[in-house]
Write a protein that holds these residues in place. Structure first.
Motif, short mmCIF file in Angstrom:
data_model
loop_
_atom_site.label_atom_id
_atom_site.label_comp_id
_atom_site.label_asym_id
_atom_site.label_seq_id
_atom_site.Cartn_x
_atom_site.Cartn_y
_atom_site.Cartn_z
N LEU A 134 0.96 -1.13 0.16
CA LEU A 134 -0.01 0.01 0.02
C LEU A 134 0.81 1.19 0.04
O LEU A 134 1.59 1.40 0.96
CB LEU A 134 -0.90 0.09 1.23
N ILE A 135 0.71 1.96 -0.96
CA ILE A 135 1.36 3.27 -1.08
C ILE A 135 0.24 4.26 -1.05
O ILE A 135 -0.55 4.29 -1.99
CB ILE A 135 2.33 3.50 -2.39
N GLU A 136 0.20 5.11 0.02
CA GLU A 136 -0.97 5.86 0.40
C GLU A 136 -0.62 7.58 0.10
O GLU A 136 0.19 8.14 1.12
CB GLU A 136 -1.62 5.81 1.55
N LYS A 137 -1.22 8.09 -0.97
CA LYS A 137 -0.71 9.60 -1.24
C LYS A 137 -1.66 10.15 -2.36
O LYS A 137 -2.03 8.84 -3.33
CB LYS A 137 0.66 9.65 -1.47
N SER B 183 -4.66 4.05 -6.52
CA SER B 183 -4.12 3.08 -7.44
C SER B 183 -4.34 1.62 -6.67
O SER B 183 -4.53 0.64 -7.37
CB SER B 183 -2.35 3.53 -7.26
N TYR B 184 -4.31 1.64 -5.22
CA TYR B 184 -4.49 0.49 -4.41
C TYR B 184 -6.00 -0.15 -4.87
O TYR B 184 -6.17 -1.12 -5.01
CB TYR B 184 -4.32 0.71 -3.05
N MET C 190 -7.01 -4.64 8.55
CA MET C 190 -6.19 -5.66 9.26
C MET C 190 -4.84 -4.95 10.06
O MET C 190 -4.49 -4.31 9.34
CB MET C 190 -5.95 -7.05 8.79
N LYS C 191 -4.47 -5.69 11.34
CA LYS C 191 -3.40 -5.10 12.00
C LYS C 191 -2.18 -5.87 11.12
O LYS C 191 -1.58 -6.77 11.71
CB LYS C 191 -3.35 -5.24 13.25
N THR C 192 -1.61 -5.23 10.15
CA THR C 192 -0.65 -5.62 9.34
C THR C 192 0.26 -4.79 9.11
O THR C 192 -0.01 -3.69 9.11
CB THR C 192 -1.19 -6.68 7.95
N GLU C 193 1.26 -5.24 8.35
CA GLU C 193 2.56 -4.46 7.82
C GLU C 193 2.09 -3.30 6.65
O GLU C 193 2.86 -2.47 6.37
CB GLU C 193 3.72 -4.99 7.55
N LEU C 194 0.94 -3.84 6.00
CA LEU C 194 0.38 -2.89 4.95
C LEU C 194 0.39 -1.64 5.13
O LEU C 194 0.59 -0.59 4.26
CB LEU C 194 -0.79 -3.43 4.48
N PHE C 195 0.06 -1.29 6.75
CA PHE C 195 -0.03 0.31 7.13
C PHE C 195 0.87 0.79 7.58
O PHE C 195 0.83 1.85 8.30
CB PHE C 195 -1.72 0.24 7.84
N LYS C 196 2.07 0.17 7.61
CA LYS C 196 3.34 0.62 8.34
C LYS C 196 3.70 1.87 8.00
O LYS C 196 4.29 2.54 8.84
CB LYS C 196 4.46 -0.58 8.38
#
Length: 251
Positions: free
Chosen positions: A90-93, A151-152, A187-193
């Protein structure tokens, strides 16, 4: 003979939880990802995995993916009973701030790399007349509208559309094969790190994994679609069937 579950993107998060549950079910988990041989990564894996159960797959590298099946066939002698498509980042921008490299990284990890890998795996399974069960982990983002995730969300929608169409083909071309399309929420994962997202009330991937495996092993029909949304307290809310896409602006 014990069943074999290939988990594409099984080094962390939900993929890792799915690998552990495969282990608990007495299946053979085969973990595929870029970092399967990193010491800090594989110490989290289920016990007693052999080298043939760790596939170093680089979805970003087109040259690797083109020749992936040669690599898999040399190392892994068995055919796969389950294939889990979990990989993602996930790249969030805002989309205008993406670089060309970031766009291609998202496309290759979420979509282009996995479907090319799956094409080769499918031909591999058909060659040996081995039906399999594809489990695609998409997201509720495939039908929701989210800020700074154009994009995601679009790639999640592409995964869902591909899976629904592929389900008809594989049931026709390799009778006995099944497909499950899963849309989990946060979910509590590294995706949102690397994001500023508050994940305190997000779901536990271990809990979500158990729900997914229960749905998969009990599935009787060729295609099954599951929504795993989260309640306000972070507990899962399971429902079935597709959802209409949200609209960008409420009237």
């Amino acid at each position: 003979m014990s069943k074999t579950a290939l988990i594409l993107g099984g080094t962390k998060g939900l993929g890792l939880a799915l690998a552990w549950d495969a282990h608990y079910l007495k299946y053979n988990p085969v973990i595929a990802g870029r970092s399967v041989h990193d010491k800090d990564t594989n110490k989290k894996f289920p016990p007693d995995l052999t080298d043939s159960s760790l596939l170093q797959v680089d979805l970003i590298d087109p040259n690797f993916i083109v020749n992936a099946m040669d690599f898999v066939e040399k190392i892994w002698g068995l055919r796969f009973d389950y294939i889990f498509w979990v990989s993602g980042i996930l790249i969030e921008k805002p989309f205008r701030d993406f670089t060309s490299e970031e766009i291609m990284e998202m496309i290759r990890i979420h979509y282009a790399g996995p479907i090319e890998f799956l094409r080769q795996l499918t031909n591999f399974q058909i060659r040996y007349q081995k039906p399999f069960h594809l489990v695609t982990i998409s997201s509720t983002s495939s039908w929701r509208v989210r800020d700074n995730q154009a994009s995601y969300c679009s790639l999640q929608a592409a995964k869902s559309a591909f899976t629904m169409n592929f389900a008809r083909e594989i049931a026709r071309d390799l009778p006995g094969s099944k497909t499950t399309l899963i849309h989990p929420g946060g979910m509590k994962t590294e995706l949102f790190k690397e994001t500023k997202t508050d994940t305190s009330n997000f779901m536990d991937p271990k809990v979500v994994s158990r729900i997914i495996w229960n749905e998969v092993v009990s599935q009787k029909v060729p295609f099954h679609e599951v929504q795993i949304m989260r309640n306000d307290d972070g507990t899962p809310n399971v429902s079935y069937g597709p959802r209409l896409p949200e609209i960008p602006f409420k009237e």
